[in-house]
Scaffold this motif. Structure first.
Motif, mmCIF file in Angstrom:
data_model
loop_
_atom_site.group_PDB
_atom_site.id
_atom_site.type_symbol
_atom_site.label_atom_id
_atom_site.label_comp_id
_atom_site.label_asym_id
_atom_site.label_seq_id
_atom_site.Cartn_x
_atom_site.Cartn_y
_atom_site.Cartn_z
ATOM 1 N N VAL A 78 0.997 -1.056 -0.101
ATOM 2 C CA VAL A 78 -0.046 0.218 0.053
ATOM 3 C C VAL A 78 1.091 0.836 0.501
ATOM 4 C CG1 VAL A 78 -1.283 1.272 1.498
ATOM 5 C CG2 VAL A 78 -1.974 -0.955 0.800
ATOM 6 N N ALA A 79 2.005 1.360 0.394
ATOM 7 C CA ALA A 79 2.832 2.316 0.974
ATOM 8 C C ALA A 79 3.420 2.498 -0.413
ATOM 9 C CB ALA A 79 3.824 2.343 2.008
ATOM 10 N N GLY A 100 0.856 5.411 2.751
ATOM 11 C CA GLY A 100 -0.882 5.278 1.798
ATOM 12 C C GLY A 100 -1.259 6.530 2.328
ATOM 13 N N GLN A 101 -2.787 6.528 1.710
ATOM 14 C CA GLN A 101 -3.603 7.227 1.626
ATOM 15 C C GLN A 101 -3.820 8.137 3.192
ATOM 16 O OE1 GLN A 101 -4.614 9.815 -1.666
ATOM 17 N NE2 GLN A 101 -3.453 7.647 -2.174
ATOM 18 N N VAL A 134 4.875 13.418 -6.016
ATOM 19 C CA VAL A 134 3.029 13.434 -5.302
ATOM 20 C C VAL A 134 2.697 14.620 -4.778
ATOM 21 C CG1 VAL A 134 2.131 12.532 -2.955
ATOM 22 C CG2 VAL A 134 3.813 10.576 -4.617
ATOM 23 N N THR A 157 -1.005 15.913 5.003
ATOM 24 C CA THR A 157 0.813 16.030 4.428
ATOM 25 C C THR A 157 1.624 16.672 4.831
ATOM 26 O OG1 THR A 157 0.482 17.566 2.598
ATOM 27 C CG2 THR A 157 -0.730 14.861 2.319
ATOM 28 N N SER A 190 2.235 1.547 -3.291
ATOM 29 C CA SER A 190 1.251 2.149 -4.656
ATOM 30 C C SER A 190 0.664 3.250 -4.383
ATOM 31 C CB SER A 190 0.567 0.970 -4.743
ATOM 32 O OG SER A 190 -0.178 1.103 -3.582
ATOM 33 N N SER A 191 0.898 3.528 -3.540
ATOM 34 C CA SER A 191 0.230 4.996 -3.008
ATOM 35 C C SER A 191 1.035 6.195 -3.794
ATOM 36 C CB SER A 191 0.027 5.265 -1.469
ATOM 37 O OG SER A 191 1.034 5.577 -0.816
ATOM 38 N N TYR A 192 2.011 5.725 -3.818
ATOM 39 C CA TYR A 192 3.242 6.875 -5.400
ATOM 40 C C TYR A 192 2.688 7.184 -6.629
ATOM 41 C CZ TYR A 192 6.125 7.891 -1.417
ATOM 42 O OH TYR A 192 7.214 8.745 -0.026
ATOM 43 N N ARG A 193 2.128 5.850 -6.684
ATOM 44 C CA ARG A 193 1.183 5.784 -8.455
ATOM 45 C C ARG A 193 2.745 6.523 -9.408
ATOM 46 N NH1 ARG A 193 -4.320 8.419 -8.072
ATOM 47 N NH2 ARG A 193 -5.167 8.230 -5.399
ATOM 48 N N LEU A 211 -1.639 14.336 -4.725
ATOM 49 C CA LEU A 211 -2.125 13.213 -4.213
ATOM 50 C C LEU A 211 -1.595 13.609 -2.549
ATOM 51 C CD1 LEU A 211 -0.604 10.790 -5.726
ATOM 52 C CD2 LEU A 211 -2.789 11.059 -6.003
ATOM 53 N N ILE A 223 -0.298 11.217 0.318
ATOM 54 C CA ILE A 223 -0.473 9.839 1.041
ATOM 55 C C ILE A 223 0.646 10.691 1.820
ATOM 56 C CG2 ILE A 223 -0.373 8.951 -1.198
ATOM 57 C CD1 ILE A 223 2.274 8.998 -1.667
#
Length: 143
Positions: A27-28, A101-102, A85, A108, A30-33, A90, A92
């Motif tokens: 999750v950590a 994650g989100q 990010v 932030t 993938s949250s960067y996309r 985003l 996160i």
């Protein structure tokens, strides 16, 4: 002293990620996309191991200059990821010391994280220039 400090930072960050459940690690990342989904798992599992390995090698002072360069590149990647990010809007948690994650809007801390990682990058740069310490394995091996 710089070697020990940098090793502590990497070791703590790596262990914090390593000790989390595999799903949370993913999750950590993938949250960067940024990465394709097929790369999320390997990066999520490999990054903490890399950080802890670099911490160990920096701590004992083996190939210190080379390891400091690797650490510097790693921090540049981290800084670029945070900037990316932030620029894309985003929200996160960076996951630098576990978690990730989100998060809710306003939760932030991108600028603080960039400055923190820039400080760590400065430590790595210092070690690149002054790699030999009294207790470094490099010195004992005559490298």
């Amino acid at each position: 002293m710089v070697r020990v400090l940098l090793a502590a930072i990497l070791g703590i960050a790596g262990y914090a990620k390593f000790s989390e459940a595999s799903g949370l690690q993913k999750v950590a990342v993938s949250s960067y996309r940024i990465l394709p989904q097929s790369m999320v798992g390997p990066v999520a599992l490999g990054l903490p191991v890399l950080e802890m390995a670099l911490a160990a090698l920096i701590l004992i002072g083996f190939a210190t200059r080379t390891m400091a360069i690797c650490v510097g590149v790693l921090f540049i990647v981290f800084i670029a990821g945070i900037i990316s990010v932030w620029a894309r809007g985003l929200t996160i948690d960076c996951g630098c010391f576990g978690g990730g994650g989100q998060v809710a809007k306003g939760q932030t801390h991108y600028l603080r994280e960039i400055f923190r990682d820039t400080g760590f990058l400065v430590l790595a740069a210092w070690l690149m220039v002054f790699p030999r310490g009294k207790l470094a394995l490099d010195r004992w091996l005559g490298l």
